[in-house]
Design a protein around this motif. Structure first.
Motif, mmCIF file in Angstrom:
data_model
loop_
_atom_site.group_PDB
_atom_site.id
_atom_site.type_symbol
_atom_site.label_atom_id
_atom_site.label_comp_id
_atom_site.label_asym_id
_atom_site.label_seq_id
_atom_site.Cartn_x
_atom_site.Cartn_y
_atom_site.Cartn_z
ATOM 1 N N GLY A 160 0.816 -1.210 0.000
ATOM 2 C CA GLY A 160 0.000 0.000 0.000
ATOM 3 C C GLY A 160 0.842 1.250 0.000
ATOM 4 O O GLY A 160 0.322 2.372 -0.062
ATOM 5 N N SER A 194 -19.511 1.873 -1.329
ATOM 6 C CA SER A 194 -18.063 1.960 -1.497
ATOM 7 C C SER A 194 -17.729 3.163 -2.363
ATOM 8 O O SER A 194 -18.514 3.594 -3.195
ATOM 9 N N SER A 195 -16.549 3.718 -2.139
ATOM 10 C CA SER A 195 -16.068 4.832 -2.942
ATOM 11 C C SER A 195 -14.867 4.374 -3.735
ATOM 12 O O SER A 195 -13.976 3.718 -3.201
ATOM 13 N N LYS A 196 -14.830 4.721 -5.011
ATOM 14 C CA LYS A 196 -13.692 4.312 -5.831
ATOM 15 C C LYS A 196 -12.404 4.977 -5.357
ATOM 16 O O LYS A 196 -11.301 4.506 -5.634
ATOM 17 N N ASP A 197 -12.537 6.085 -4.615
ATOM 18 C CA ASP A 197 -11.362 6.772 -4.091
ATOM 19 C C ASP A 197 -10.918 6.209 -2.748
ATOM 20 O O ASP A 197 -9.898 6.629 -2.209
ATOM 21 N N GLY A 198 -11.685 5.281 -2.185
ATOM 22 C CA GLY A 198 -11.300 4.692 -0.914
ATOM 23 C C GLY A 198 -11.940 5.382 0.273
ATOM 24 O O GLY A 198 -12.544 6.462 0.175
ATOM 25 N N PHE A 199 -11.775 4.749 1.430
ATOM 26 C CA PHE A 199 -12.413 5.224 2.659
ATOM 27 C C PHE A 199 -11.969 6.633 3.036
ATOM 28 O O PHE A 199 -12.784 7.491 3.371
ATOM 29 N N ARG A 200 -10.652 6.883 2.981
ATOM 30 C CA ARG A 200 -10.134 8.152 3.494
ATOM 31 C C ARG A 200 -10.699 9.349 2.727
ATOM 32 O O ARG A 200 -11.104 10.337 3.323
ATOM 33 N N LYS A 205 -6.237 -3.360 -11.107
ATOM 34 C CA LYS A 205 -5.804 -2.183 -10.344
ATOM 35 C C LYS A 205 -4.286 -2.166 -10.195
ATOM 36 O O LYS A 205 -3.653 -1.102 -10.231
ATOM 37 N N ASP A 219 -1.891 10.245 2.183
ATOM 38 C CA ASP A 219 -2.985 10.605 1.268
ATOM 39 C C ASP A 219 -3.743 11.829 1.767
ATOM 40 O O ASP A 219 -4.242 12.639 0.970
ATOM 41 N N TYR A 258 -8.621 -6.802 -8.722
ATOM 42 C CA TYR A 258 -7.433 -6.429 -7.961
ATOM 43 C C TYR A 258 -6.188 -6.451 -8.838
ATOM 44 O O TYR A 258 -5.278 -5.620 -8.691
#
Length: 570
Positions: A172, A302-308, A562, A427, A559
């Motif tokens: 990551g 879900s967000s394609k940009d992620g949780f943060r 990505k 991030d 995955y």
């Protein structure tokens, strides 16, 4: 936020095009107020967010010198302006007692043209929580608090670093000072990197692996950790009456809210988690138990940009609507750093045993299993699979070799702190220009971490110390159950039934959602395969095969798609 360029040759001036490019790319806000510092051999730009402090972060005490600071040192001067002056003085003298006393998250750049010779110092906090990226060649050095700025500058070459990309896919984040680009590095923990016509020099003003093990009883350790944590809260609170704080169903944010509540703060607790989850329900129950305001936003998609990024957008919208009542609404209290720093969440007793038995290879393999670190090796040709596997293992080994710990278990803990935790919030800082949010981070307080590092690693493992630590908090902290990590010390209170568990098996997707997701991934794989941009070790034939599998919904390899995208962007 800041960025700059310095010419290493005292006979060269900065091109006006360099300064223009820096101004254009520092912030994506069209009305950003940018300070420009134009020196003979350097050009520096700065934009102030102002979420944590009113201090402007700029010290310009000489005509041909300037120093910039982001974050809060929380050092011996007792105020940010005074700490900034002390740090500047030490950088000039090459001795760092005040820096060693700083306990906050900060970074900075100090520039001077004394006697016509340009000199630049870049510095980070003890853990390197706030990043500074830099690139240099024989002519110049370019630096910024955001990687995207260097990515956007036409005079900084962007060459993919296959090691950094592979580590980003697996962990990551890239390990050590690496980024996804050759020659673009990020400062390490407690590092000072200096540039002049004589070349580059590096200094480390603090070593976590030199913190001695303490002889202290468990009872005294719990009480001292509590006092240090209270101090870490109070020094950051600075007397604020109304504060905003994230509150999940776990221990980290609860510890912060409990301490803020005990100190008399008026708290607005914010939760961002799915409906009917332990994370939301237990947070709500605790907020009701101590009588603080609770504001929850269900995270049911879900967000394609992620949780943060989904979280920051949610909080930004709340602030803009005036729904978060706090004296510094853009500076929110967050439990980041607690689970790894105090709970040893990525370690277990088997891992310690393997390390102490000299079986480091097996220990690294076990670490990968604990942390679910993996790489989609089927993307690659067989020969490249072994190369990447060796790179990932060697990256961890090199970091462990750098740490001079008597206990190899402590070395593995520090490996996680100076890699995983150091880059944990990168991030957030990368998009600071957009969301304008800063976090109050008491678990990253270096005084607290120094004490914790001096305790036996076995006691800290699996949240053993952390769970005992809760016993010295106010009784209300322990009257409501909390969510715990799998395999760690369980909460002694029963958890209500019919609540989803953060680390449990995810709910199956609806068939229509699953089909749409795989088709989208298949289209992306096809686009990558036909894109003329280089993909490193990823063969286009593999991507074409993945595209077919995804479009036909045979199996989910999103995955892997990505991961291939990482190589293109790298």
């Amino acid at each position: 936020m800041f960025a700059g360029v310095m010419m290493l040759n005292s006979k060269q001036a900065v091109s006006s095009e360099y300064g223009k490019a820096l101004c254009q790319n520092l912030s994506r806000q069209p009305d950003e107020d940018i300070v420009e510092l134009d020196f003979e051999h350097a050009y520096i730009v700065q934009a102030k967010v102002g979420a944590l402090t009113s201090y402007d972060g700029l010290s310009k005490h000489e005509p041909h010198a300037a120093s910039l600071l982001s974050g809060e040192p929380l050092g011996p001067a007792g105020n940010i302006d005074g700490d900034h002056k002390l740090i500047d003085k030490e950088l000039a003298e090459g001795s760092y007692p005040a820096l060693r006393e700083c306990r906050g998250a900060f970074c900075g750049a100090s520039y001077s043209e004394a006697a016509g010779e340009p000199v630049l110092h870049l510095f980070s906090d003890k853990l390197g929580v706030r990043p500074i990226y830099y690139w240099c060649d024989e002519e110049m050095v370019v630096f910024s608090t955001a990687l995207r700025v260097l990515e956007a500058l036409p005079f900084v070459p962007k060459v993919r670093d296959d090691v950094g990309v592979a580590e980003s896919i697996a962990f990551g984040y890239p390990l050590a000072e690496r980024t996804q680009y050759v020659g673009i590095n990020v400062l390490r923990e407690a590092e000072i990197v200096s540039f002049s016509s004589d070349g580059i020099s590096r200094a480390c003003y603090w070593r976590w692996d030199q913190v001695p093990t303490q002889e202290i009883s468990d009872k005294d350790a719990l009480e001292k950790a509590y006092k240090l944590f209270a101090d870490a809260i109070n020094i950051r609170r600075r007397g604020d009456r109304e504060v905003g704080a994230f509150l999940s169903g776990g221990m980290d944010s609860r510890a912060i809210v409990a301490m803020l509540h005990a100190s008399g703060a008026d708290i607005q607790a914010i939760n961002f988690s799915p409906d009917r989850s332990q994370d939301q329900a237990l947070a709500r129950a605790y907020a009701e138990q101590i009588g603080v305001s609770f504001f929850a936003a269900p995270r049911n998609h879900s967000s394609k940009d992620g949780f943060r990024m989904a979280l920051t957008r949610f909080v930004r919208d709340c602030i803009d609507r005036g729904e978060i009542k706090a004296e510094r609404p853009n500076g929110l209290w967050s439990g980041d750093g607690g689970s790894v720093g105090l709970g040893n969440v990525h370690l277990d007793d088997k891992l310690l045993s393997l390390l102490r038995g000299g079986e480091r290879g097996s220990a690294i393999k076990h670490l990968f299993q604990i942390c679910q670190i993996g790489f989609p090796y089927r993307l690659l040709q067989p020969n490249d699979r072994k190369i990447v596997a060796d790179l990932l293992r060697t990256g961890v080994e090199n970091e462990l070799d750098r740490l001079e710990c008597a206990d190899p278990g402590q070395a593995m803990f520090l490996f996680l702190m100076v890699n995983d935790q150091r880059k944990h919030l990168y991030d957030v800082y990368e998009d600071l220009d957009l969301h304008r949010l800063e976090y109050q981070l008491p678990f990253f307080d270096s005084n607290l971490l120094e004490f914790i590092c001096g305790l036996p690693v076995d006691y800290r493992n699996n949240h053993r110390f952390y769970t005992d630590w809760f016993s010295v908090f106010p009784e209300s902290t322990r009257l409501v159950p909390w969510q715990t990590y799998p395999g760690h010390v369980e909460c002694p209170l029963p958890i209500p039934e019919n609540l989803s568990y953060q680390w449990g098996r995810p709910k199956p997707q609806k068939l229509t959602t699953k089909i749409a997701s795989r088709i989208s991934s298949g289209i992306e794989a096809l686009r990558l395969a036909l894109d003329p941009a280089g993909l490193g070790p990823v063969p286009r034939s593999r991507l074409l095969a993945l595209a077919g599998i995804q479009l036909l919904c045979i199996k989910d390899y999103s995955y892997a798609v990505k991961a291939a995208e990482r190589y293109r962007l790298g």
